[in-house]
Design an enzyme around this catalytic site. Structure first.
Site, PDB file in Angstrom:
ATOM      1  N   THR A  17      58.928 -53.172 -29.979  1.00 42.69           N
ATOM      2  CA  THR A  17      58.410 -52.371 -31.093  1.00 42.69           C
ATOM      3  C   THR A  17      59.531 -51.575 -31.761  1.00 42.69           C
ATOM      4  OG1 THR A  17      57.844 -50.630 -29.499  1.00 42.69           O
ATOM      5  CG2 THR A  17      56.081 -52.110 -30.176  1.00 42.69           C
ATOM      6  N   SER A  18      59.401 -51.388 -33.069  1.00 38.62           N
ATOM      7  CA  SER A  18      60.369 -50.568 -33.802  1.00 38.62           C
ATOM      8  C   SER A  18      59.654 -49.844 -34.936  1.00 38.62           C
ATOM      9  CB  SER A  18      61.520 -51.427 -34.349  1.00 38.62           C
ATOM     10  OG  SER A  18      61.056 -52.618 -34.936  1.00 38.62           O
ATOM     11  N   ARG A  85      52.056 -53.841 -35.786  1.00 36.56           N
ATOM     12  CA  ARG A  85      50.968 -53.038 -35.219  1.00 36.56           C
ATOM     13  C   ARG A  85      50.481 -52.067 -36.284  1.00 36.56           C
ATOM     14  NH1 ARG A  85      50.744 -49.015 -29.885  1.00 36.56           N
ATOM     15  NH2 ARG A  85      52.750 -48.278 -30.641  1.00 36.56           N
ATOM     16  N   VAL A 192      50.124 -45.155 -21.209  1.00 37.95           N
ATOM     17  CA  VAL A 192      50.138 -43.734 -21.578  1.00 37.95           C
ATOM     18  C   VAL A 192      48.756 -43.288 -22.055  1.00 37.95           C
ATOM     19  CG1 VAL A 192      51.139 -41.977 -23.072  1.00 37.95           C
ATOM     20  CG2 VAL A 192      52.597 -43.773 -22.115  1.00 37.95           C
ATOM     21  N   ASP A 193      48.225 -43.962 -23.066  1.00 41.56           N
ATOM     22  CA  ASP A 193      46.905 -43.598 -23.568  1.00 41.56           C
ATOM     23  C   ASP A 193      45.811 -43.928 -22.553  1.00 41.56           C
ATOM     24  OD1 ASP A 193      47.121 -42.433 -26.290  1.00 41.56           O
ATOM     25  OD2 ASP A 193      48.180 -44.281 -26.704  1.00 41.56           O
ATOM     26  N   ARG A 237      67.224 -46.072 -19.248  1.00 44.98           N
ATOM     27  CA  ARG A 237      68.500 -46.202 -18.531  1.00 44.98           C
ATOM     28  C   ARG A 237      68.325 -46.784 -17.133  1.00 44.98           C
ATOM     29  NH1 ARG A 237      71.897 -40.672 -20.073  1.00 44.98           N
ATOM     30  NH2 ARG A 237      71.788 -40.940 -22.341  1.00 44.98           N
ATOM     31  N   LEU A 260      61.687 -51.412 -25.390  1.00 40.82           N
ATOM     32  CA  LEU A 260      61.894 -50.313 -26.327  1.00 40.82           C
ATOM     33  C   LEU A 260      63.256 -50.343 -27.002  1.00 40.82           C
ATOM     34  CD1 LEU A 260      60.341 -47.462 -24.143  1.00 40.82           C
ATOM     35  CD2 LEU A 260      59.275 -48.613 -26.097  1.00 40.82           C
ATOM     36  N   ASP A 389      54.029 -81.156  -1.253  1.00 41.20           N
ATOM     37  CA  ASP A 389      52.994 -82.057  -1.728  1.00 41.20           C
ATOM     38  C   ASP A 389      52.738 -81.731  -3.196  1.00 41.20           C
ATOM     39  OD1 ASP A 389      51.588 -79.686  -1.661  1.00 41.20           O
ATOM     40  OD2 ASP A 389      50.324 -80.260   0.031  1.00 41.20           O
TER      41      ASP A 389
END
Length: 434
Positions: A17-18, A85, A192-193, A237, A260, A389
């Site tokens: 996403t951006s 989105r 999160v939601d 990180r 991200l 097999d």
């Protein structure tokens, strides 16, 4: 009931996403303009210009226009799929209307972007009736703009208990004459939601792991012939933590994960693929330690195990216990404590061998794995036989099917794959199992 899928991909590794509009910049579209230029191993399988949470509400009108401009200009050359989105909410009609209007604008052929748009991502969905509302919006947009019915795929983000329950109903609803839910593509977790909706708390304020949600999403995707994707891993990180999360997900059948940053995209694009080199593991202290290959031996270099030999008798100290063993007893103990992670070449070679045996009329064959283990300079030869097999063959085929899917849909990654594995292994991997 068999549902006709509207998409070709079997796997999605990366969901990137951006923000569609960044406040205070000369070029508010700088983030999606940069993302549109990603190529090769840094480019995601699915790119999501995010006109919802990643973009400030005051910037979303501009964000929709930015999507149109950037995708119209760069979409033809982007190597992955493009799924913007938009806003939506199961309990908010105004947000649903706004989401409809954004999709309607972005999908308008006169704006020049829809030819490169594969679908839209709908967040904050509720029960299955809410999924149908979103689907009807897609139907109306396709009808208004003269697009083929079902040409825009729909992905949803599971961010509520209602949506999680709906996962069990998707398979039964898809293909009914009253909807076009065959357009469904991705089921994406939004932990999160989801945590907020569940009113969940932890002492530290960190998100719960929610392994049940990931399992249920993967199960729902499997039942309905869709693709499951895990939510974002915020500690960008912590590369090792990200890899561990993906490894745990793959054991649940969930290959894809939210990314991200381009660095996370690169890591997530590589992680599900079979390793270049095979690895022997030794069980020590409740975990597994990777042995180091040196001169044809698999060497343990640590403090958790010691081994000595005197007059044909061995003393093995491991997990706080000391065992005096014969050579055969030592071999059995180490066989119980070792496992092997096969390389791409190993998997391809085993599949080729089984295919040849099947062609010769054999239903099952024994595959041998052997190694020389070295602990404190003491060497012991190990050999394991595993019966192959048809069921074993099919299970081994999953990582190869993933590789073949990547190879087919991401030609921009061919050079990187050849660099990792070698051209010969890549060529054989694309042919085996077909």
């Amino acid at each position: 009931m068999s549902v006709q899928r509207k998409y070709e991909r079997e796997f999605v590794r990366t969901f990137f996403t951006s923000p569609t509009a960044v406040q205070g910049e000369d070029d508010s579209a700088k983030m999606i303009r940069s993302a549109a230029g990603l190529r090769g191993i840094q480019a995601p399988d699915v790119w999501v210009p995010d006109n919802e949470d990643a973009t400030a509400p005051s910037m979303r009108d501009e964000g929709a226009r930015n999507i149109i401009d950037v995708v119209a200009e760069h979409g033809a050359d982007f190597p992955g799929e493009i799924h913007p989105r938009v806003v939506w909410h199961r309990d908010d009609a105004e947000k649903r209307l706004a989401g409809f209007e954004y999709m309607r604008e972005i999908a308008d052929p006169e704006n020049g972007a829809v030819d490169h748009i594969d679908g839209f991502v709908i967040p904050e969905v509720g029960d299955i009736d809410d999924w149908k509302k979103a689907d009807e919006c897609f139907q109306m947009i396709e009808a208004e703009h003269g697009l083929e019915e079902g040409s825009l795929s729909m992905s949803v983000i599971v961010e509520s208990g209602e949506a999680e329950i709906a996962l069990n109903r998707v398979r039964d609803e898809m293909g009914k004459p009253s909807n076009t839910l065959e357009r469904m593509f991705l089921l994406v977790d939004g932990e999160v939601d989801y945590t907020k909706d569940m009113r969940a708390m932890t002492p530290t304020g960190e998100l719960p792991e929610w392994p049940e949600l990931r399992h249920n999403t993967s199960k729902g995707a499997s039942a309905a012939g869709l693709i499951a994707v895990d939510g974002p891993f915020d500690n960008i990180r912590d590369v090792e933590g990200y890899k561990e999360r993906m490894e745990a997900n793959r054991a649940k059948g969930m290959t894809g994960i939210w990314s991200l940053t381009p660095k996370q995209v690169e890591v997530a694009n590589k992680a599900p693929l079979p390793p270049k080199d095979g690895t022997w593991l030794l069980e020590v202290g409740g975990g597994e330690v990777e042995l180091v290959s040196e001169g044809g031996r698999e060497v343990y270099d640590g403090d958790g195990v010691s081994l000595s030999e005197s007059g044909g008798s061995y003393v093995l100290a491991i997990d706080g216990d000391e065992h005096e063993l014969t050579e055969d007893e030592l071999r059995e103990e180490l066989l119980d404590r070792t496992s092997y992670v096969p390389s791409m070449d190993d998997i391809v070679e085993s599949m080729e061998e089984f295919e040849a045996a099947k062609e010769a009329g054999k239903g099952a064959i024994a595959m041998t794995q052997s190694a020389t283990l070295s602990i404190d300079g003491v060497e012991i030869d190990l050999s394991k036989d595993r019966m192959w097999d048809e069921a074993t063959y099919q299970a081994a085929q999953t990582p190869i099917t993933l590789f073949q899917d990547v190879y087919e849909h991401r030609p921009d990654q061919h050079d990187a794959l050849a660099e990792i594995y070698g051209s010969d292994v890549v060529e054989r991997a694309t042919q085996v199992g077909n």
